[in-house]
Motif scaffolding. Structure first.
Motif, PDB file in Angstrom:
ATOM      1  N   LEU A  16       0.820  -1.209   0.000  1.00  0.00           N
ATOM      2  CA  LEU A  16       0.000   0.000   0.000  1.00  0.00           C
ATOM      3  C   LEU A  16       0.856   1.263   0.000  1.00  0.00           C
ATOM      4  CD1 LEU A  16      -2.806  -1.017   2.519  1.00  0.00           C
ATOM      5  CD2 LEU A  16      -3.012  -0.766   0.044  1.00  0.00           C
ATOM      6  N   CYS A  17       1.991   1.222   0.676  1.00  0.00           N
ATOM      7  CA  CYS A  17       2.890   2.386   0.731  1.00  0.00           C
ATOM      8  C   CYS A  17       3.708   2.546  -0.541  1.00  0.00           C
ATOM      9  CB  CYS A  17       3.842   2.258   1.916  1.00  0.00           C
ATOM     10  SG  CYS A  17       3.075   2.457   3.520  1.00  0.00           S
ATOM     11  N   SER A  18       3.755   1.544  -1.383  1.00  0.00           N
ATOM     12  CA  SER A  18       4.605   1.610  -2.569  1.00  0.00           C
ATOM     13  C   SER A  18       4.175   2.709  -3.538  1.00  0.00           C
ATOM     14  CB  SER A  18       4.639   0.262  -3.281  1.00  0.00           C
ATOM     15  OG  SER A  18       3.371  -0.048  -3.813  1.00  0.00           O
ATOM     16  N   GLY A  19       2.956   3.170  -3.438  1.00  0.00           N
ATOM     17  CA  GLY A  19       2.499   4.273  -4.280  1.00  0.00           C
ATOM     18  C   GLY A  19       3.226   5.571  -4.004  1.00  0.00           C
ATOM     19  N   PHE A  20       3.845   5.669  -2.835  1.00  0.00           N
ATOM     20  CA  PHE A  20       4.593   6.874  -2.503  1.00  0.00           C
ATOM     21  C   PHE A  20       5.900   6.964  -3.280  1.00  0.00           C
ATOM     22  CE2 PHE A  20       2.523   6.135   1.824  1.00  0.00           C
ATOM     23  CZ  PHE A  20       1.380   6.800   1.445  1.00  0.00           C
ATOM     24  N   LEU A  21       6.300   5.892  -3.952  1.00  0.00           N
ATOM     25  CA  LEU A  21       7.558   5.875  -4.701  1.00  0.00           C
ATOM     26  C   LEU A  21       7.373   6.167  -6.185  1.00  0.00           C
ATOM     27  CD1 LEU A  21       9.242   2.738  -3.126  1.00  0.00           C
ATOM     28  CD2 LEU A  21       9.735   5.113  -2.656  1.00  0.00           C
ATOM     29  N   ILE A  63      10.051   3.674   3.242  1.00  0.00           N
ATOM     30  CA  ILE A  63       8.723   3.098   3.054  1.00  0.00           C
ATOM     31  C   ILE A  63       8.584   1.804   3.853  1.00  0.00           C
ATOM     32  CG2 ILE A  63       7.170   2.100   1.329  1.00  0.00           C
ATOM     33  CD1 ILE A  63       7.332   5.157   1.277  1.00  0.00           C
ATOM     34  N   SER A  64       9.649   1.002   3.917  1.00  0.00           N
ATOM     35  CA  SER A  64       9.613  -0.223   4.719  1.00  0.00           C
ATOM     36  C   SER A  64       9.401   0.094   6.189  1.00  0.00           C
ATOM     37  CB  SER A  64      10.914  -1.007   4.552  1.00  0.00           C
ATOM     38  OG  SER A  64      11.120  -1.361   3.218  1.00  0.00           O
ATOM     39  N   THR A  65      10.041   1.147   6.662  1.00  0.00           N
ATOM     40  CA  THR A  65       9.875   1.555   8.048  1.00  0.00           C
ATOM     41  C   THR A  65       8.468   2.085   8.297  1.00  0.00           C
ATOM     42  OG1 THR A  65      12.211   2.129   8.111  1.00  0.00           O
ATOM     43  CG2 THR A  65      10.845   2.997   9.863  1.00  0.00           C
ATOM     44  N   TYR A  66       7.938   2.867   7.364  1.00  0.00           N
ATOM     45  CA  TYR A  66       6.564   3.357   7.512  1.00  0.00           C
ATOM     46  C   TYR A  66       5.581   2.193   7.603  1.00  0.00           C
ATOM     47  CZ  TYR A  66       7.670   8.254   6.527  1.00  0.00           C
ATOM     48  OH  TYR A  66       8.139   9.534   6.581  1.00  0.00           O
ATOM     49  N   ALA A  67       5.760   1.201   6.753  1.00  0.00           N
ATOM     50  CA  ALA A  67       4.869   0.043   6.779  1.00  0.00           C
ATOM     51  C   ALA A  67       4.944  -0.667   8.122  1.00  0.00           C
ATOM     52  CB  ALA A  67       5.216  -0.917   5.642  1.00  0.00           C
ATOM     53  N   PHE A 124      -4.199   2.968   3.208  1.00  0.00           N
ATOM     54  CA  PHE A 124      -4.914   3.080   1.941  1.00  0.00           C
ATOM     55  C   PHE A 124      -5.447   4.497   1.748  1.00  0.00           C
ATOM     56  CE2 PHE A 124      -8.885   2.866  -0.474  1.00  0.00           C
ATOM     57  CZ  PHE A 124      -8.388   2.405  -1.680  1.00  0.00           C
ATOM     58  N   LEU A 125      -6.087   5.041   2.786  1.00  0.00           N
ATOM     59  CA  LEU A 125      -6.609   6.408   2.675  1.00  0.00           C
ATOM     60  C   LEU A 125      -5.491   7.421   2.471  1.00  0.00           C
ATOM     61  CD1 LEU A 125      -9.373   6.346   5.426  1.00  0.00           C
ATOM     62  CD2 LEU A 125      -9.679   6.259   2.953  1.00  0.00           C
ATOM     63  N   ASP A 126      -4.400   7.230   3.188  1.00  0.00           N
ATOM     64  CA  ASP A 126      -3.263   8.138   3.039  1.00  0.00           C
ATOM     65  C   ASP A 126      -2.665   8.060   1.638  1.00  0.00           C
ATOM     66  OD1 ASP A 126      -1.401  10.048   3.948  1.00  0.00           O
ATOM     67  OD2 ASP A 126       0.055   8.467   4.356  1.00  0.00           O
ATOM     68  N   SER A 127      -2.571   6.856   1.093  1.00  0.00           N
ATOM     69  CA  SER A 127      -2.011   6.718  -0.256  1.00  0.00           C
ATOM     70  C   SER A 127      -2.933   7.311  -1.314  1.00  0.00           C
ATOM     71  CB  SER A 127      -1.693   5.260  -0.574  1.00  0.00           C
ATOM     72  OG  SER A 127      -2.868   4.495  -0.616  1.00  0.00           O
ATOM     73  N   ARG A 128      -4.255   7.165  -1.135  1.00  0.00           N
ATOM     74  CA  ARG A 128      -5.191   7.777  -2.090  1.00  0.00           C
ATOM     75  C   ARG A 128      -5.123   9.300  -1.998  1.00  0.00           C
ATOM     76  NH1 ARG A 128      -4.047   4.851  -4.929  1.00  0.00           N
ATOM     77  NH2 ARG A 128      -3.717   3.004  -3.760  1.00  0.00           N
ATOM     78  N   ALA A 150      -0.983  15.018  -3.536  1.00  0.00           N
ATOM     79  CA  ALA A 150       0.468  15.003  -3.322  1.00  0.00           C
ATOM     80  C   ALA A 150       0.882  15.458  -1.920  1.00  0.00           C
ATOM     81  CB  ALA A 150       1.200  15.810  -4.381  1.00  0.00           C
ATOM     82  N   PHE A 151       0.032  15.198  -0.928  1.00  0.00           N
ATOM     83  CA  PHE A 151       0.440  15.366   0.466  1.00  0.00           C
ATOM     84  C   PHE A 151      -0.280  14.320   1.309  1.00  0.00           C
ATOM     85  CE2 PHE A 151      -2.998  18.416  -0.108  1.00  0.00           C
ATOM     86  CZ  PHE A 151      -3.837  18.154   0.961  1.00  0.00           C
ATOM     87  N   HIS A 152       0.229  14.106   2.490  1.00  0.00           N
ATOM     88  CA  HIS A 152      -0.274  13.047   3.362  1.00  0.00           C
ATOM     89  C   HIS A 152      -1.310  13.587   4.337  1.00  0.00           C
ATOM     90  CE1 HIS A 152       2.736  10.176   1.996  1.00  0.00           C
ATOM     91  NE2 HIS A 152       3.594  11.174   2.014  1.00  0.00           N
ATOM     92  N   ILE A 153      -1.921  12.692   5.078  1.00  0.00           N
ATOM     93  CA  ILE A 153      -2.851  13.085   6.132  1.00  0.00           C
ATOM     94  C   ILE A 153      -2.062  13.859   7.181  1.00  0.00           C
ATOM     95  CG2 ILE A 153      -4.354  12.251   7.972  1.00  0.00           C
ATOM     96  CD1 ILE A 153      -5.036   9.880   6.173  1.00  0.00           C
TER      97      ILE A 153
END
Length: 114
Positions: free
Chosen positions: A24-29, A47-51, A88-92, A98-101
Motif C-alpha cells: 500500500l505504501c509503494s504508491g509513494f515511490l 517506506i519499509s519503516t513506515y509500513a 490506503f486512505l493516506d495513499s489515495r 500530493a500530500f499526506h494526512i
C-alpha cells in the motif's frame, strides 16, 4: 520443537500484514525515477519503516495480550485492518493531492463546514 506453531503462525501473520502495508505504501515511490541509486535505497528503507510503524500497534498489542490468546488475536486483527485502512486512505490522498494526512486534513474532516 524449538518454535511453537502458534508463534510461527503469528510471525507469519505479522509478516504478511507488513508486506501488505508495504504494498500500500509503494504508491509513494511513483515519482522517484529520476533519483540516483542511494536515494532510491533510502526511499525503499523509509517506506519499509513506515509500513512497520503502521503495523506496530497490532504487534505491540499482540505481544502484551499473549496471555489471553483470543483477545490478543482479535485486537491484532482489528488494529492491523485499521492500519491498512489508514495507509490506503493516506495513499489515495497522496495520489490525489500530493500530500499526506496531516493536521490540516484532519481539521477539514472533523470541523463542520470543512
Amino acid at each position: 520443537m524449538f518454535f511453537s506453531s502458534q508463534k510461527i503462525n503469528s510471525t507469519l501473520y505479522f509478516l504478511c500484514t507488513w508486506l501488505f502495508s508495504l504494498y500500500l505504501c509503494s504508491g509513494f515511490l511513483n515519482d522517484s525515477a529520476d533519483h540516483n541509486w542511494t536515494e532510491q535505497i533510502h526511499r525503499v528503507m523509509l517506506i519499509s519503516t513506515y509500513a512497520l510503524i503502521y503495523q506496530l500497534p497490532a504487534i505491540v498489542c499482540y505481544a502484551l495480550l499473549q496471555r489471553w490468546l483470543k483477545t490478543a488475536l482479535f485486537c491484532a486483527v482489528v488494529l492491523s485492518a485499521s492500519g491498512h485502512v489508514f495507509v490506503f486512505l493516506d495513499s489515495r490522498l497522496y495520489d490525489l493531492y500530493a500530500f499526506h494526512i496531516n493536521a490540516f486534513v484532519w481539521n477539514l474532516l472533523t470541523t463542520p463546514g470543512g
